[in-house]
Design a protein around this motif. Structure first.
Motif, short mmCIF file in Angstrom:
data_model
loop_
_atom_site.label_atom_id
_atom_site.label_comp_id
_atom_site.label_asym_id
_atom_site.label_seq_id
_atom_site.Cartn_x
_atom_site.Cartn_y
_atom_site.Cartn_z
N MET A 398 0.88 -1.28 0.26
CA MET A 398 -0.13 0.17 0.16
C MET A 398 0.92 1.39 0.02
O MET A 398 0.42 2.22 -0.65
CB MET A 398 -0.92 0.04 1.13
CG MET A 398 -2.09 -0.98 1.05
SD MET A 398 -3.15 -0.41 -0.21
CE MET A 398 -3.76 1.00 0.01
N ALA A 399 1.98 1.23 0.83
CA ALA A 399 2.98 2.43 0.86
C ALA A 399 3.45 2.51 -0.65
O ALA A 399 3.32 3.79 -1.08
CB ALA A 399 3.86 1.98 1.78
N TYR A 400 3.84 1.53 -1.48
CA TYR A 400 4.35 1.82 -2.83
C TYR A 400 3.12 2.36 -3.74
O TYR A 400 3.33 3.29 -4.40
CB TYR A 400 4.69 0.32 -3.18
CG TYR A 400 5.26 0.57 -4.74
CD1 TYR A 400 6.60 0.64 -5.07
CD2 TYR A 400 4.26 0.31 -5.73
CE1 TYR A 400 7.03 0.68 -6.28
CE2 TYR A 400 4.82 0.34 -7.05
CZ TYR A 400 6.09 0.49 -7.52
OH TYR A 400 6.58 0.65 -8.71
N LEU A 401 1.96 1.91 -3.56
CA LEU A 401 0.94 2.45 -4.39
C LEU A 401 0.71 3.78 -4.27
O LEU A 401 0.75 4.64 -5.07
CB LEU A 401 -0.40 1.59 -4.02
CG LEU A 401 -1.62 2.37 -4.43
CD1 LEU A 401 -1.68 1.85 -5.87
CD2 LEU A 401 -2.99 1.52 -3.77
N LEU A 402 0.56 4.34 -2.77
CA LEU A 402 0.65 5.79 -2.47
C LEU A 402 1.60 6.46 -3.07
O LEU A 402 1.35 7.70 -3.56
CB LEU A 402 0.14 5.98 -1.02
CG LEU A 402 -1.13 5.09 -0.66
CD1 LEU A 402 -1.31 4.87 0.85
CD2 LEU A 402 -2.40 6.08 -0.92
N PHE A 403 2.92 5.98 -2.88
CA PHE A 403 4.12 6.85 -3.19
C PHE A 403 4.11 6.93 -4.86
O PHE A 403 4.41 7.86 -5.32
CB PHE A 403 5.39 6.30 -2.80
CG PHE A 403 5.48 6.29 -1.16
CD1 PHE A 403 5.05 7.45 -0.54
CD2 PHE A 403 6.07 5.34 -0.61
CE1 PHE A 403 5.30 7.46 0.82
CE2 PHE A 403 6.31 5.28 0.75
CZ PHE A 403 5.98 6.43 1.40
N SER A 404 3.63 5.99 -5.37
CA SER A 404 3.59 5.81 -6.85
C SER A 404 2.57 6.97 -7.43
O SER A 404 2.82 7.53 -8.36
CB SER A 404 3.19 4.34 -7.44
OG SER A 404 3.05 4.37 -8.77
N LEU A 405 1.25 7.00 -6.84
CA LEU A 405 0.48 7.93 -7.16
C LEU A 405 0.84 9.13 -7.05
O LEU A 405 0.44 9.96 -7.76
CB LEU A 405 -0.84 7.73 -6.43
CG LEU A 405 -1.49 6.32 -6.96
CD1 LEU A 405 -2.81 6.17 -5.90
CD2 LEU A 405 -2.20 6.36 -8.27
N CYS A 406 1.12 9.59 -5.76
CA CYS A 406 1.70 10.98 -5.68
C CYS A 406 2.94 11.31 -6.54
O CYS A 406 3.22 12.74 -6.83
CB CYS A 406 1.85 11.42 -3.99
SG CYS A 406 2.96 10.40 -3.30
N ALA A 407 3.86 10.45 -6.64
CA ALA A 407 5.00 10.49 -7.54
C ALA A 407 4.68 10.97 -8.94
O ALA A 407 5.32 11.98 -9.71
CB ALA A 407 5.91 9.32 -7.54
N ALA A 408 3.60 10.54 -9.47
CA ALA A 408 2.94 10.82 -10.85
C ALA A 408 2.44 12.08 -11.13
O ALA A 408 2.36 12.87 -11.84
CB ALA A 408 1.76 9.90 -11.23
#
Length: 449
Positions: A398-408
């Motif tokens: 979940m951390a990866y998912l959220l970091f990926s979304l805000c990195a975009a």
């Protein structure tokens, strides 16, 4: 943890209100005809001798308390005598008294009977009131066709309220197919007689291009006419047009003037925009105390952006002493209405324990609400909580998912955090999390990974 506050003040909306007003649900009042000027003493013997005009005039005196002790009961008695002789004005007046229960027991059926008698003699006020009763189903079943028929007869005689209601029926398609051109025709006739609601709706038609090409100048003209009669929504829309320079040159001073007049009548959008003008120094000197005052008026009426901006002012001590409790109150009110910046700031306050005990569960709730609306800092901070297991079980996917979304979205440090999490996941876990990030839709729940 990176916990920046949002201190953005939401800017004024350029969208104009886009609704037609509801038909006035009131009967045309009994308006007296010019009298002969005869005194009560002279009218009594004529009325008692059966003169219908004298009976009606005597009734007028009792209705108004002019030269006699005011008495609706005696007015009704004399109107009834004149009405029995076929006097249309007396029939209308007595119908109105039955409609309102003045001096007689309220009786819609009797009112309709009397209105009909007067209406068939071409009395415009009776035609309008009869139409209204069919329109709203008062004393009779709702009958749009009969309502239109009687509105039309009164409208052709120049009755402004009838013209307005007839326009509304064409505007809304009640009893007739929607016909914007007919609506405009009748709005215009009423507007030219000074009917404020018709002026507003006509302005709106030009503003929105309904039945006519968009014409901001005509919209300004008719908003102004209605605004000068005190219509709060017209005042607000006119202020917006000066604020945005639509149909007129941008004029912040006039925008402030019209926002204020609407705001003083309680329009919460005007209160909010007036607060913004003081907050930003547009058309007036910056005045935090005035901004706070008008934000508070709008906030207390439930305006979500005003609640958020008011919270910011208490949070930052602008125009008032810093007050965490007040900030939390207004962030919460705005957050409950879905304002993502308020949700984020409220989450930060729970996360940091500012103005309240630290509460990870509440922080997670509000970070999640803001993150699901696409707020990148909320995504990042929620990712940190998943990464560290704060208030929940640690979940690196979940951390990866959220970091990926805000990195975009280009959030600083998010790409580095995403890549760090990626190194801790297995190949299958990484593939699943990456697919979930690609498939996630804004304003939907995050997948359970």
């Amino acid at each position: 943890m990176d916990l920046p506050y949002m201190n953005i003040k939401h800017l004024t909306s350029a969208a104009l209100l886009s609704f037609a007003l509801i038909a006035p649900l009131h009967a045309a009042e009994h308006a007296k005809n010019p009298s002969s000027g005869a005194s009560v003493a002279l009218l009594v013997p004529k009325a008692e001798a059966g003169n219908a005009g004298a009976q009606r005039e005597l009734a007028d005196h009792f209705y108004d308390g002019d030269g006699v002790l005011q008495s609706y009961e005696k007015a009704a008695q004399w109107y009834a005598k004149a009405a029995e002789q076929g006097d249309a004005v007396a029939q209308f007046a007595l119908g109105y008294m039955y409609d309102e229960g003045q001096g007689v027991t309220l009786d819609d059926a009797r009112a309709i009977e009397l209105y009909t008698q007067a209406a068939e003699q071409n009395h415009a006020g009776a035609q309008y009131n009869l139409a209204l009763m069919y329109d709203v189903g008062e004393g009779v079943p709702v009958d749009d066709l009969k309502a239109i028929d009687w509105y039309w007869r009164a409208a052709e005689q120049g009755h402004a309220d009838a013209q307005f209601n007839l326009a509304l029926m064409y505007d809304e398609g009640e009893g007739v197919p929607v016909n914007d051109q007919k609506a405009i025709e009748w709005y215009r006739k009423a507007a030219e007689q000074g009917h404020a609601d018709a002026q507003f709706n006509l302005a709106l038609m030009y503003d929105m291009g309904e039945g006519v090409p968009v014409d901001d100048r005509e919209a300004v003209r008719w908003y102004t006419a209605a605004a000068e009669q005190g219509d709060a929504t017209a005042q607000y829309n006119l202020a917006l047009m000066y604020d945005e320079g639509e149909g007129v040159p941008v004029n912040d001073q006039l925008a402030v003037q019209w926002y204020r007049r609407s705001a003083e009548q309680g329009d919460m959008d005007a209160q909010y925009n007036l607060a913004l003008m003081y907050d930003e120094g547009e058309g007036v000197e910056i005045d935090d105390a005035e901004a706070l005052n008008w934000y508070a008026f709008a906030a207390n009426q439930g305006h979500a952006s005003a609640q958020y901006n008011l919270a910011i002012m208490y949070d930052e001590g602008e125009g008032t002493e810093e007050d965490n409790a007040a900030a939390i109150k207004w962030y919460s009110a705005s957050a409950e209405q879905g304002n993502r910046d308020a949700q984020y700031n409220l989450a930060v306050m729970y996360d940091e324990g500012e103005g309240m005990p630290e509460d990870n569960q509440a922080a997670i709730k509000w970070y999640t609400a803001a993150a699901q609306q696409g707020e990148p800092s909320a995504m990042f901070n929620l990712g940190i909580m998943y990464m560290n297991g704060e208030g929940m079980r640690r979940n690196q996917r979940m951390a990866y998912l959220l970091f990926s979304l805000c990195a975009a979205q280009g959030l600083p440090d998010a790409r580095e955090a995403r890549d760090l999490m990626g190194e801790k996941l297995s190949k299958d876990e990484l593939t699943t999390a990456q697919r979930a990030a690609v498939e996630w839709q804004l304003d939907t729940a995050f997948p359970a990974l």
